[in-house]
Design a protein around this motif. Sequence first.
Motif, PDB file in Angstrom:
ATOM      1  N   ASP A  89       0.805  -1.223   0.000  1.00 59.19           N
ATOM      2  CA  ASP A  89       0.000   0.000   0.000  1.00 59.19           C
ATOM      3  C   ASP A  89       0.832   1.264   0.000  1.00 59.19           C
ATOM      4  O   ASP A  89       0.328   2.345  -0.298  1.00 59.19           O
ATOM      5  N   SER A  90       2.112   1.136   0.343  1.00 62.54           N
ATOM      6  CA  SER A  90       2.976   2.316   0.354  1.00 62.54           C
ATOM      7  C   SER A  90       4.425   1.900   0.198  1.00 62.54           C
ATOM      8  O   SER A  90       4.784   0.753   0.484  1.00 62.54           O
ATOM      9  N   LEU A  91       5.247   2.832  -0.238  1.00 62.78           N
ATOM     10  CA  LEU A  91       6.686   2.608  -0.392  1.00 62.78           C
ATOM     11  C   LEU A  91       7.438   3.829   0.097  1.00 62.78           C
ATOM     12  O   LEU A  91       7.128   4.964  -0.298  1.00 62.78           O
ATOM     13  N   GLU A  92       8.418   3.612   0.963  1.00 65.86           N
ATOM     14  CA  GLU A  92       9.317   4.669   1.418  1.00 65.86           C
ATOM     15  C   GLU A  92      10.742   4.224   1.127  1.00 65.86           C
ATOM     16  O   GLU A  92      11.128   3.102   1.459  1.00 65.86           O
ATOM     17  N   VAL A  93      11.532   5.084   0.512  1.00 66.43           N
ATOM     18  CA  VAL A  93      12.950   4.808   0.258  1.00 66.43           C
ATOM     19  C   VAL A  93      13.765   5.644   1.227  1.00 66.43           C
ATOM     20  O   VAL A  93      13.652   6.875   1.239  1.00 66.43           O
ATOM     21  N   ARG A  94      14.579   4.979   2.035  1.00 71.35           N
ATOM     22  CA  ARG A  94      15.274   5.653   3.130  1.00 71.35           C
ATOM     23  C   ARG A  94      16.724   5.177   3.226  1.00 71.35           C
ATOM     24  O   ARG A  94      17.073   4.096   2.774  1.00 71.35           O
ATOM     25  N   HIS A  95      17.561   5.991   3.874  1.00 70.60           N
ATOM     26  CA  HIS A  95      18.905   5.563   4.224  1.00 70.60           C
ATOM     27  C   HIS A  95      18.814   4.484   5.296  1.00 70.60           C
ATOM     28  O   HIS A  95      17.947   4.526   6.167  1.00 70.60           O
ATOM     29  N   GLY A  96      19.742   3.505   5.238  1.00 69.35           N
ATOM     30  CA  GLY A  96      19.705   2.451   6.239  1.00 69.35           C
ATOM     31  C   GLY A  96      21.004   1.677   6.306  1.00 69.35           C
ATOM     32  O   GLY A  96      22.077   2.175   5.952  1.00 69.35           O
ATOM     33  N   GLY A  97      20.905   0.429   6.758  1.00 68.59           N
ATOM     34  CA  GLY A  97      22.079  -0.391   7.025  1.00 68.59           C
ATOM     35  C   GLY A  97      22.376  -0.364   8.508  1.00 68.59           C
ATOM     36  O   GLY A  97      22.367   0.705   9.136  1.00 68.59           O
ATOM     37  N   VAL A  98      22.655  -1.523   9.079  1.00 65.88           N
ATOM     38  CA  VAL A  98      22.828  -1.620  10.534  1.00 65.88           C
ATOM     39  C   VAL A  98      23.928  -0.698  11.051  1.00 65.88           C
ATOM     40  O   VAL A  98      23.737   0.061  12.009  1.00 65.88           O
ATOM     41  N   ALA A  99      25.100  -0.755  10.428  1.00 64.16           N
ATOM     42  CA  ALA A  99      26.223   0.044  10.935  1.00 64.16           C
ATOM     43  C   ALA A  99      25.941   1.534  10.799  1.00 64.16           C
ATOM     44  O   ALA A  99      26.256   2.324  11.701  1.00 64.16           O
ATOM     45  N   ASP A 147      27.209   5.040  -5.677  1.00 63.85           N
ATOM     46  CA  ASP A 147      26.075   5.938  -5.473  1.00 63.85           C
ATOM     47  C   ASP A 147      26.029   6.515  -4.053  1.00 63.85           C
ATOM     48  O   ASP A 147      24.998   7.014  -3.614  1.00 63.85           O
ATOM     49  N   PHE A 148      27.148   6.465  -3.326  1.00 62.00           N
ATOM     50  CA  PHE A 148      27.165   6.793  -1.894  1.00 62.00           C
ATOM     51  C   PHE A 148      27.325   8.294  -1.605  1.00 62.00           C
ATOM     52  O   PHE A 148      27.182   8.701  -0.464  1.00 62.00           O
ATOM     53  N   ALA A 149      27.577   9.119  -2.592  1.00 63.09           N
ATOM     54  CA  ALA A 149      27.947  10.520  -2.342  1.00 63.09           C
ATOM     55  C   ALA A 149      26.914  11.249  -1.483  1.00 63.09           C
ATOM     56  O   ALA A 149      27.261  11.862  -0.457  1.00 63.09           O
ATOM     57  N   GLU A 150      25.641  11.192  -1.857  1.00 63.97           N
ATOM     58  CA  GLU A 150      24.611  11.924  -1.110  1.00 63.97           C
ATOM     59  C   GLU A 150      24.435  11.343   0.288  1.00 63.97           C
ATOM     60  O   GLU A 150      24.319  12.073   1.276  1.00 63.97           O
ATOM     61  N   TYR A 151      24.431   9.999   0.377  1.00 60.59           N
ATOM     62  CA  TYR A 151      24.277   9.341   1.673  1.00 60.59           C
ATOM     63  C   TYR A 151      25.464   9.684   2.579  1.00 60.59           C
ATOM     64  O   TYR A 151      25.292   9.993   3.765  1.00 60.59           O
ATOM     65  N   SER A 153      27.311  12.348   2.550  1.00 61.42           N
ATOM     66  CA  SER A 153      27.175  13.743   3.006  1.00 61.42           C
ATOM     67  C   SER A 153      26.175  13.842   4.150  1.00 61.42           C
ATOM     68  O   SER A 153      26.395  14.573   5.129  1.00 61.42           O
ATOM     69  N   TRP A 154      25.068  13.114   4.024  1.00 63.35           N
ATOM     70  CA  TRP A 154      24.053  13.097   5.085  1.00 63.35           C
ATOM     71  C   TRP A 154      24.651  12.606   6.401  1.00 63.35           C
ATOM     72  O   TRP A 154      24.445  13.218   7.459  1.00 63.35           O
ATOM     73  N   LEU A 155      25.406  11.516   6.353  1.00 59.78           N
ATOM     74  CA  LEU A 155      26.003  10.980   7.574  1.00 59.78           C
ATOM     75  C   LEU A 155      27.008  11.951   8.176  1.00 59.78           C
ATOM     76  O   LEU A 155      27.022  12.189   9.389  1.00 59.78           O
ATOM     77  N   ARG A 156      27.866  12.520   7.343  1.00 66.91           N
ATOM     78  CA  ARG A 156      28.861  13.473   7.859  1.00 66.91           C
ATOM     79  C   ARG A 156      28.188  14.697   8.469  1.00 66.91           C
ATOM     80  O   ARG A 156      28.619  15.200   9.514  1.00 66.91           O
ATOM     81  N   ASP A 157      27.124  15.182   7.829  1.00 65.47           N
ATOM     82  CA  ASP A 157      26.395  16.335   8.367  1.00 65.47           C
ATOM     83  C   ASP A 157      25.776  16.020   9.724  1.00 65.47           C
ATOM     84  O   ASP A 157      25.494  16.941  10.504  1.00 65.47           O
ATOM     85  N   ASN A 158      25.566  14.735   9.998  1.00 63.43           N
ATOM     86  CA  ASN A 158      24.983  14.329  11.273  1.00 63.43           C
ATOM     87  C   ASN A 158      26.024  13.802  12.258  1.00 63.43           C
ATOM     88  O   ASN A 158      25.672  13.150  13.251  1.00 63.43           O
ATOM     89  N   GLY A 159      27.303  14.056  11.994  1.00 65.40           N
ATOM     90  CA  GLY A 159      28.339  13.758  12.976  1.00 65.40           C
ATOM     91  C   GLY A 159      29.007  12.414  12.875  1.00 65.40           C
ATOM     92  O   GLY A 159      29.705  11.993  13.804  1.00 65.40           O
ATOM     93  N   HIS A 166      26.713  -1.062  -6.617  1.00 66.29           N
ATOM     94  CA  HIS A 166      25.878  -0.113  -5.904  1.00 66.29           C
ATOM     95  C   HIS A 166      25.849  -0.471  -4.409  1.00 66.29           C
ATOM     96  O   HIS A 166      26.118  -1.605  -4.016  1.00 66.29           O
ATOM     97  N   THR A 167      25.493   0.529  -3.612  1.00 65.73           N
ATOM     98  CA  THR A 167      25.307   0.315  -2.178  1.00 65.73           C
ATOM     99  C   THR A 167      24.228  -0.749  -1.960  1.00 65.73           C
ATOM    100  O   THR A 167      23.277  -0.861  -2.740  1.00 65.73           O
ATOM    101  N   ALA A 168      24.392  -1.538  -0.908  1.00 66.94           N
ATOM    102  CA  ALA A 168      23.464  -2.630  -0.609  1.00 66.94           C
ATOM    103  C   ALA A 168      22.016  -2.136  -0.545  1.00 66.94           C
ATOM    104  O   ALA A 168      21.756  -0.959  -0.246  1.00 66.94           O
TER     105      ALA A 168
END
Length: 326
Positions: free
Chosen positions: A40-50, A73-77, A79-85, A98-100
């Motif tokens: 009924d819905s689809l969300e695409v999000r950053h993830g991975g356990v580590a 394809d990791f460039a945007e992801y 940047s997001w992680l680095r911006d969050n510390g 590609h990323t998993a």
Amino acid sequence: MRIAVTGSIATDHLMAYRRRFTEQFLGDRLDRVSLSFLADSLEVRHGGVAANISLGLARLGVAPVLVGAAGKDFAEYGSWLRDNGVDTAHVHLSETLHTARFVCTTDLDHNQIATFYAGAMTEAVHATLTSVQERTGRLDLALVGPNDPRAMLLLTRECRRLGIPFAADPSQQLARLSGPEARRLVRGARFLFTNEYEAALLQERTGWTEEEVLRQAGVWLLTRGAAGVDIGRSGQPWLHVDAVPTTAVGEPTGVGDAFRAGFLAGVAGGLSYEPAARLGCALATVVLQVVGTQEYKLSATEMLASIEASYGSDAVRELEPHLPSL
């Protein structure tokens, strides 16, 4: 406390099925399953356990080093992680893969059917803790999370060789490990993380009893979903910590990662195991309330209110100093 978090880095494709999987299962036809669930819905999000654990640690004021493999394809992801510390300098980047991908469908009862495509994670053997220590100095703890199995075994061996205390979190990869491999991942761990199913699978794979597992690992954190978490130590009574309840359930993916982040942040801040687990449970409930493993916002006021409602005012006084960055 300097913590390296090793394991999967992935993109999550999260789908909701607003019925129950079991309504389509036929008990006498489970040997030939051919099913399709109309999501009924689809969300695409950053993830991975580590990556999830690293981001949770960073939001609680601990600066983690993320160690794993990602794709072209990791460039945007990144940047997001680095911006969050999160320190991403030790993420190996594949030139071809590609990323998993984690594709997961959740039904009304929060049962999940998932498929994981490893992609660049198959190159995780190139991400080492030796290079981390050469750049950042001695590590106080390394979490060995679900990853390419070869990388998990190499990283565990590296921890022993370098004298780095480690947390074993084999998670979904237990099903791919042989008995000897599972024993090598757990033996000598400072912390062991499993859920209930993984606990049973670990004992089946290793041939160890519960007490034998406890003798091999320093502290066993056994998560039980809405029933909270049990904390086991060899020769001592189990401790139990209730979950922080909520009626605002979003999506359960990433809740276990949030518990790990909260617990390790508490330990890094000098908390004993029980209050550290309470912090983990509080963060887990924050993540449970949203869709996506990293989209949550933290509010010290709201977290402390939920901690007080669940554990009392003494717990608030103990945990409040550990939420200064919120």
